[in-house]
Design an enzyme around this catalytic site. Structure first.
Site, mmCIF file in Angstrom:
data_model
loop_
_atom_site.group_PDB
_atom_site.id
_atom_site.type_symbol
_atom_site.label_atom_id
_atom_site.label_comp_id
_atom_site.label_asym_id
_atom_site.label_seq_id
_atom_site.Cartn_x
_atom_site.Cartn_y
_atom_site.Cartn_z
ATOM 1 N N ARG A 45 -13.304 -42.650 20.035
ATOM 2 C CA ARG A 45 -12.659 -41.369 19.410
ATOM 3 C C ARG A 45 -13.224 -40.148 20.134
ATOM 4 O O ARG A 45 -12.336 -39.129 20.355
ATOM 5 C CB ARG A 45 -13.187 -41.262 17.883
ATOM 6 C CG ARG A 45 -12.604 -40.208 17.157
ATOM 7 C CD ARG A 45 -12.702 -39.749 15.562
ATOM 8 N NE ARG A 45 -13.667 -40.576 15.102
ATOM 9 C CZ ARG A 45 -14.864 -40.408 15.071
ATOM 10 N NH1 ARG A 45 -15.512 -39.180 15.430
ATOM 11 N NH2 ARG A 45 -15.881 -41.110 14.489
ATOM 12 N N ASP A 169 4.215 -23.397 22.164
ATOM 13 C CA ASP A 169 4.751 -24.903 22.131
ATOM 14 C C ASP A 169 5.914 -25.189 23.253
ATOM 15 O O ASP A 169 7.152 -24.507 23.191
ATOM 16 C CB ASP A 169 5.580 -25.136 20.725
ATOM 17 C CG ASP A 169 6.171 -26.559 20.815
ATOM 18 O OD1 ASP A 169 6.079 -27.264 21.589
ATOM 19 O OD2 ASP A 169 6.216 -27.051 19.497
ATOM 20 N N LYS A 194 8.217 -35.997 24.281
ATOM 21 C CA LYS A 194 9.423 -35.825 24.669
ATOM 22 C C LYS A 194 9.489 -35.569 26.305
ATOM 23 O O LYS A 194 9.453 -36.952 26.968
ATOM 24 C CB LYS A 194 9.951 -34.273 24.449
ATOM 25 C CG LYS A 194 9.898 -34.177 22.772
ATOM 26 C CD LYS A 194 10.476 -34.816 21.948
ATOM 27 C CE LYS A 194 10.382 -35.055 20.615
ATOM 28 N NZ LYS A 194 9.394 -34.327 19.785
HETATM 29 C C1 LIG Z 1 9.109 -28.479 19.858
HETATM 30 C C2 LIG Z 1 8.728 -29.455 19.162
HETATM 31 N N1 LIG Z 1 7.243 -29.375 18.857
HETATM 32 C C3 LIG Z 1 6.663 -30.269 18.376
HETATM 33 C C4 LIG Z 1 7.202 -31.523 18.062
HETATM 34 C C5 LIG Z 1 6.294 -32.460 17.180
HETATM 35 O O1 LIG Z 1 6.031 -33.575 17.972
HETATM 36 P P1 LIG Z 1 5.877 -35.067 17.669
HETATM 37 O O2 LIG Z 1 7.252 -35.627 17.053
HETATM 38 O O3 LIG Z 1 5.481 -35.891 18.865
HETATM 39 O O4 LIG Z 1 4.932 -35.107 16.507
HETATM 40 C C6 LIG Z 1 8.215 -31.899 18.032
HETATM 41 C C7 LIG Z 1 9.316 -32.893 17.600
HETATM 42 O O5 LIG Z 1 10.532 -33.038 17.769
HETATM 43 C C8 LIG Z 1 9.209 -30.658 18.874
HETATM 44 O O6 LIG Z 1 10.369 -30.769 18.921
#
Ligand SMILES: Cc1ncc(COP(=O)(O)O)c(C=O)c1O
Length: 393
Positions: A45, A169, A194
């Protein structure tokens, strides 16, 4: 050295065996020579050699000091919010990913962290919203799903002047297209699910920090909360990253062609894609992104969920599914899928109408993808004509 060469060669050859592919250390613990005497790893972990390669690779890719890998993008977001304390305030982009909205609003507000949603496409709105309680600014650029662009450099300057952290993000752009830390952000997060992993075969999240001090804090949270990424998924993410720049180039080239095609379609009202000169912040996107990405959103002249559903249900190559950033094209209807947890009024105020469709443009031939959309749009046109005729009776 060019970026693609750098990426491939920053992933080290295994020092123990010479394995050119990072070994998967599928273990929970590491044998110690004496109590507390070990080879840098004690419990998986806290640290795992496969995860460490991924963490170091994303830190390099984003020009950061430290990288950390989590079980999902949301776990990565969760780790950043845990830097805050009760009484602190977050300013977040209004067109935020639905899952982040749910986490901020329904989990963290309970613990005394308040969230102000602001249209960050105008940096002045951010400056106006800051109070002495603001500790974090949270933006996505481009946003999910309406591809809004915020000026990262301008917002970073506002954050610095007010002693507030800026987290970006960077999921939609990916580090191959945009590096927020070089524009002044303090933290970058990714849903590595993604583009970074890129093959729709895992769920993962990453955090990268601009300083060792911030990195140490995230590391503490990662170990204390425990939402780490497992070794096999870490390995898959590393393998995905090896082809990131090539994929992003092609995703963007395909998306540009498709966005231009959609602009000409009569059924369509707005096409949202940062690569279009008609995009409200196209110039800012151009200044901070090397590629415009692979996601497009559009809505319909008649804001009708049924007609939009007919489009996404009748595409053959664009598979109807949540998520984005994979090699195969996907489409979705955010109001019923990814953004269902956002109240209708707030959803509409950020442009996510009932007829908004999001496309994740994959690596198929762009001409085939256009043909696919054409035939689905034709079916929808027939449906809307029938509807109008019935309404007129
Ligand atoms: C812009 C963005 N940030 C964060 C996330 C969350 O990611 P995860 O689905 O891997 O938890 C997503 C998911 O679609 C996203 O589109």
């Amino acid at each position: 050295m060019k970026e693609q060469t750098q990426i491939l060669h920053s992933i080290p050859v295994d020092p123990l065996t010479g394995s050119i592919s990072t070994p998967i250390y599928q273990t929970s613990t590491f044998v110690q020579d004496a109590p507390g005497v070990h080879k840098g790893y004690d419990y998986a972990r806290s640290n795992n050699p496969t995860r460490k390669v991924l963490e170091d690779t994303i830190a390099k890719l984003e020009n950061g000091t430290n990288g950390y890998a989590f079980a999902s993008g949301l776990a990565a977001i969760d780790a950043v919010i845990k830097l805050l304390e009760a009484g602190d305030e977050v300013i977040a982009v209004d067109d935020i990913y639905g899952g982040a909205f749910r986490l901020f609003t329904h989990i963290y507000q309970k613990f005394g962290i308040s969230i102000k949603y602001v249209d960050t496409t105008n940096a002045q709105n951010v400056a106006d919203a800051i109070t002495d309680k603001t500790k974090l600014i949270w933006i996505e650029s481009p946003t999910n799903p309406t591809l809004k662009i915020s000026d990262i450099k301008a917002i970073a300057a506002i954050a610095k002047a007010n002693d507030v952290l800026l987290c970006v993000d960077n999921t939609f752009a990916s580090p191959a297209a945009q590096k927020p830390l070089t524009l002044g952000a303090d933290i970058v997060i990714h849903s590595a699910t993604k583009y970074l992993a890129g093959h729709s075969d895992l769920i993962a999240g990453l955090v990268v920090t601009s300083t060792q001090e911030l990195g140490d804090k995230i590391k503490f949270i990662q170990n204390a909360s425990g939402a780490i990424l497992g070794p096999f998924d870490s390995w898959l993410a590393i393998r995905g990253i090896e082809t990131l720049t090539l994929r992003i180039k092609q995703h963007a080239e395909n998306a540009q062609k498709i966005a231009e095609f959609l602009l000409e379609e009569k059924l369509i009202k707005n096409v949202y894609y940062p690569g279009l000169p008609s995009h409200h912040n196209h110039e800012i996107a151009k200044s901070q992104q090397k590629y415009f990405g692979g996601v497009i959103a559009f809505d319909l002249v008649i804001d009708d969920k049924e007609i939009a559903s007919a489009i996404v249900s009748n595409t053959k190559l664009f598979k109807l599914a949540e998520s984005l950033g994979g090699v195969k094209s996907l489409c979705c209807l955010p109001c019923e899928m990814t953004h269902k947890s956002i109240p209708t009024e707030k959803r509409y105020s950020s442009g996510v109408t009932d007829s908004l469709i999001r496309l994740s443009v994959g690596l198929e031939d762009a001409d085939d993808l256009i043909e696919d959309l054409k035939q689905a749009l034709e079916i929808a046109v027939k449906q809307s004509t029938n509807k109008n005729a019935t309404a007129a009776v």
